[in-house]
Design a protein around this motif. Structure first.
Motif, PDB file in Angstrom:
ATOM      1  N   ASN A 132     -38.687 117.119  70.376  1.00  0.00           N
ATOM      2  CA  ASN A 132     -37.903 117.460  71.566  1.00  0.00           C
ATOM      3  C   ASN A 132     -37.031 118.689  71.318  1.00  0.00           C
ATOM      4  OD1 ASN A 132     -38.995 115.254  72.895  1.00  0.00           O
ATOM      5  ND2 ASN A 132     -37.275 113.898  72.439  1.00  0.00           N
ATOM      6  N   ILE A 133     -36.432 118.764  70.132  1.00  0.00           N
ATOM      7  CA  ILE A 133     -35.614 119.935  69.786  1.00  0.00           C
ATOM      8  C   ILE A 133     -36.481 121.191  69.777  1.00  0.00           C
ATOM      9  CG2 ILE A 133     -34.259 121.039  67.964  1.00  0.00           C
ATOM     10  CD1 ILE A 133     -33.347 118.211  67.118  1.00  0.00           C
ATOM     11  N   GLU A 134     -37.669 121.071  69.201  1.00  0.00           N
ATOM     12  CA  GLU A 134     -38.589 122.210  69.129  1.00  0.00           C
ATOM     13  C   GLU A 134     -38.903 122.744  70.522  1.00  0.00           C
ATOM     14  OE1 GLU A 134     -43.051 123.283  67.372  1.00  0.00           O
ATOM     15  OE2 GLU A 134     -42.391 121.194  67.533  1.00  0.00           O
ATOM     16  N   ASP A 135     -39.242 121.864  71.429  1.00  0.00           N
ATOM     17  CA  ASP A 135     -39.566 122.279  72.800  1.00  0.00           C
ATOM     18  C   ASP A 135     -38.357 122.902  73.490  1.00  0.00           C
ATOM     19  OD1 ASP A 135     -42.170 121.392  72.533  1.00  0.00           O
ATOM     20  OD2 ASP A 135     -41.771 119.439  73.433  1.00  0.00           O
ATOM     21  N   ARG A 163     -40.004 122.504  62.321  1.00  0.00           N
ATOM     22  CA  ARG A 163     -39.927 121.140  61.810  1.00  0.00           C
ATOM     23  C   ARG A 163     -41.043 120.868  60.809  1.00  0.00           C
ATOM     24  NH1 ARG A 163     -43.666 118.011  64.267  1.00  0.00           N
ATOM     25  NH2 ARG A 163     -44.709 118.893  66.082  1.00  0.00           N
ATOM     26  N   ARG A 164     -42.027 121.749  60.745  1.00  0.00           N
ATOM     27  CA  ARG A 164     -43.081 121.697  59.739  1.00  0.00           C
ATOM     28  C   ARG A 164     -43.011 122.988  58.921  1.00  0.00           C
ATOM     29  NH1 ARG A 164     -48.305 121.849  61.554  1.00  0.00           N
ATOM     30  NH2 ARG A 164     -47.773 122.673  63.600  1.00  0.00           N
ATOM     31  N   LYS A 165     -43.065 122.861  57.618  1.00  0.00           N
ATOM     32  CA  LYS A 165     -42.916 124.019  56.735  1.00  0.00           C
ATOM     33  C   LYS A 165     -43.953 125.092  57.047  1.00  0.00           C
ATOM     34  CE  LYS A 165     -42.223 125.212  51.895  1.00  0.00           C
ATOM     35  NZ  LYS A 165     -42.189 124.707  50.501  1.00  0.00           N
ATOM     36  N   ASN A 166     -43.472 126.326  57.203  1.00  0.00           N
ATOM     37  CA  ASN A 166     -44.307 127.507  57.479  1.00  0.00           C
ATOM     38  C   ASN A 166     -44.942 127.508  58.862  1.00  0.00           C
ATOM     39  OD1 ASN A 166     -43.778 128.511  54.950  1.00  0.00           O
ATOM     40  ND2 ASN A 166     -45.678 127.788  54.041  1.00  0.00           N
ATOM     41  N   GLN A 167     -44.525 126.588  59.715  1.00  0.00           N
ATOM     42  CA  GLN A 167     -45.143 126.415  61.026  1.00  0.00           C
ATOM     43  C   GLN A 167     -45.160 127.706  61.838  1.00  0.00           C
ATOM     44  OE1 GLN A 167     -43.082 123.450  63.246  1.00  0.00           O
ATOM     45  NE2 GLN A 167     -44.363 123.608  65.061  1.00  0.00           N
ATOM     46  N   PRO A 200     -37.099 115.782  54.025  1.00  0.00           N
ATOM     47  CA  PRO A 200     -36.749 116.360  55.328  1.00  0.00           C
ATOM     48  C   PRO A 200     -37.955 116.695  56.193  1.00  0.00           C
ATOM     49  CG  PRO A 200     -35.340 117.287  53.649  1.00  0.00           C
ATOM     50  CD  PRO A 200     -36.353 116.429  52.935  1.00  0.00           C
ATOM     51  N   TYR A 201     -39.057 117.133  55.583  1.00  0.00           N
ATOM     52  CA  TYR A 201     -40.218 117.501  56.384  1.00  0.00           C
ATOM     53  C   TYR A 201     -41.008 116.286  56.850  1.00  0.00           C
ATOM     54  CZ  TYR A 201     -39.344 122.397  55.643  1.00  0.00           C
ATOM     55  OH  TYR A 201     -38.759 123.630  55.660  1.00  0.00           O
ATOM     56  N   LEU A 202     -40.864 115.162  56.153  1.00  0.00           N
ATOM     57  CA  LEU A 202     -41.429 113.920  56.675  1.00  0.00           C
ATOM     58  C   LEU A 202     -40.630 113.473  57.899  1.00  0.00           C
ATOM     59  CD1 LEU A 202     -42.185 111.931  53.389  1.00  0.00           C
ATOM     60  CD2 LEU A 202     -43.829 112.982  54.925  1.00  0.00           C
ATOM     61  N   ARG A 203     -39.301 113.716  57.854  1.00  0.00           N
ATOM     62  CA  ARG A 203     -38.457 113.408  59.018  1.00  0.00           C
ATOM     63  C   ARG A 203     -38.885 114.228  60.231  1.00  0.00           C
ATOM     64  NH1 ARG A 203     -34.928 109.080  57.601  1.00  0.00           N
ATOM     65  NH2 ARG A 203     -33.560 109.651  55.873  1.00  0.00           N
ATOM     66  N   GLY A 204     -39.394 115.423  59.983  1.00  0.00           N
ATOM     67  CA  GLY A 204     -39.725 116.331  61.071  1.00  0.00           C
ATOM     68  C   GLY A 204     -40.793 115.822  62.014  1.00  0.00           C
ATOM     69  N   MET A 205     -41.460 114.717  61.644  1.00  0.00           N
ATOM     70  CA  MET A 205     -42.469 114.156  62.528  1.00  0.00           C
ATOM     71  C   MET A 205     -41.848 113.284  63.617  1.00  0.00           C
ATOM     72  SD  MET A 205     -44.901 115.610  61.095  1.00  0.00           S
ATOM     73  CE  MET A 205     -46.152 114.980  62.208  1.00  0.00           C
TER      74      MET A 205
END
Length: 237
Positions: A140-143, A154-158, A129-134
């Motif tokens: 776009n979801i993050e923004d 989308r990145r662990k512990n970000q 899942p965290y590789l997908r996060g790239m």
């Protein structure tokens, strides 16, 4: 700004700084005990940076669009060590002269750059899942969620490392669970196997299509959290 950690450089990593781990503690111990006749890079793999171009002027390199794709843990441990007020200034001065190995790559295309990023991040055991996060859809979801006061991890512990509170953080796994229940009507799968939802390419494309309006992702999370809050109030009565 000089002396600060530029977190944007680490955007190509699927994990953020993991803090105290066996490996990070070993890097810190090396910094503390390194002898004067040793170089740090003898005992550390160093860092890898990709950039769109390099302009060399004497002993200086100017990098365009640099991204550190390997060495995030090393970089953060060094930063913590060099900004730790407990560490003697003479020791810090010595460490500044003991070089770290740095590999800089200018890929011929974005495709090659992405392959380097994925290959570098796949060398250690990282959940898929965290590789997908790239992928672009997650950026776009993050923004988009930031406008609602939510931080999409989308990145662990970000965002945990940035001091954001748990209620404001939306993990990639939480988003996948909510989408699985709301869009695919598979609440049982969402509840029973949250960590394996994104292993299937078919499920992933169904959940995180770039054709979905970004408000859909926000509304699904807000609805999910509102429902949980309502249940909690009923249980507490």
């Amino acid at each position: 700004m000089k002396g600060n950690l530029i977190r944007g450089l680490f955007d190509a990593n699927v994990r953020d700084f993991l803090g105290k781990t066996e490996v990070n503690d070993a890097i810190r111990a090396t910094l503390e005990t390194l002898r004067d006749d040793e170089n740090f890079w003898w005992l550390n793999n160093g860092v890898t940076i990709v950039a769109s171009s390099i302009d060399q002027k004497g002993r200086r390199l100017a990098l365009s669009e640099p991204l550190l794709v390997n060495g995030l843990q090393t970089s953060n441990v060094i930063f913590e060590f060099m900004t730790d007020t407990v560490v003697d200034e003479e020791v810090k001065k010595k460490r500044r002269s003991q070089i770290i190995l740095m590999k800089i790559i200018v890929p011929p295309s974005e495709q090659v750059r992405d392959e380097i990023i994925k290959a570098t991040n796949s060398q250690t055991n990282i959940p898929k899942p965290y590789l997908r996060g790239m992928d672009t859809v997650h950026r776009n979801i993050e923004d988009h969620l930031k406008a609602a006061g939510l931080y999409y991890e989308r990145r662990k512990n970000q965002y945990k490392n940035m001091g954001k509170t748990r209620p404001t953080i939306v993990t990639l796994a939480e988003m996948a669970q909510a989408l699985m229940a709301a869009l695919l009507f598979r609440a049982g799968d969402a509840r029973g196997r949250p960590n394996s939802l994104l292993k299937s390419d078919d499920d992933y494309q169904s959940l995180f299509s770039e054709s979905y309006p970004l408000d859909a992702f926000k509304n699904v999370i807000l609805a999910k959290r509102a429902i949980i809050k309502s249940f909690d109030k009923r249980i507490s009565k």
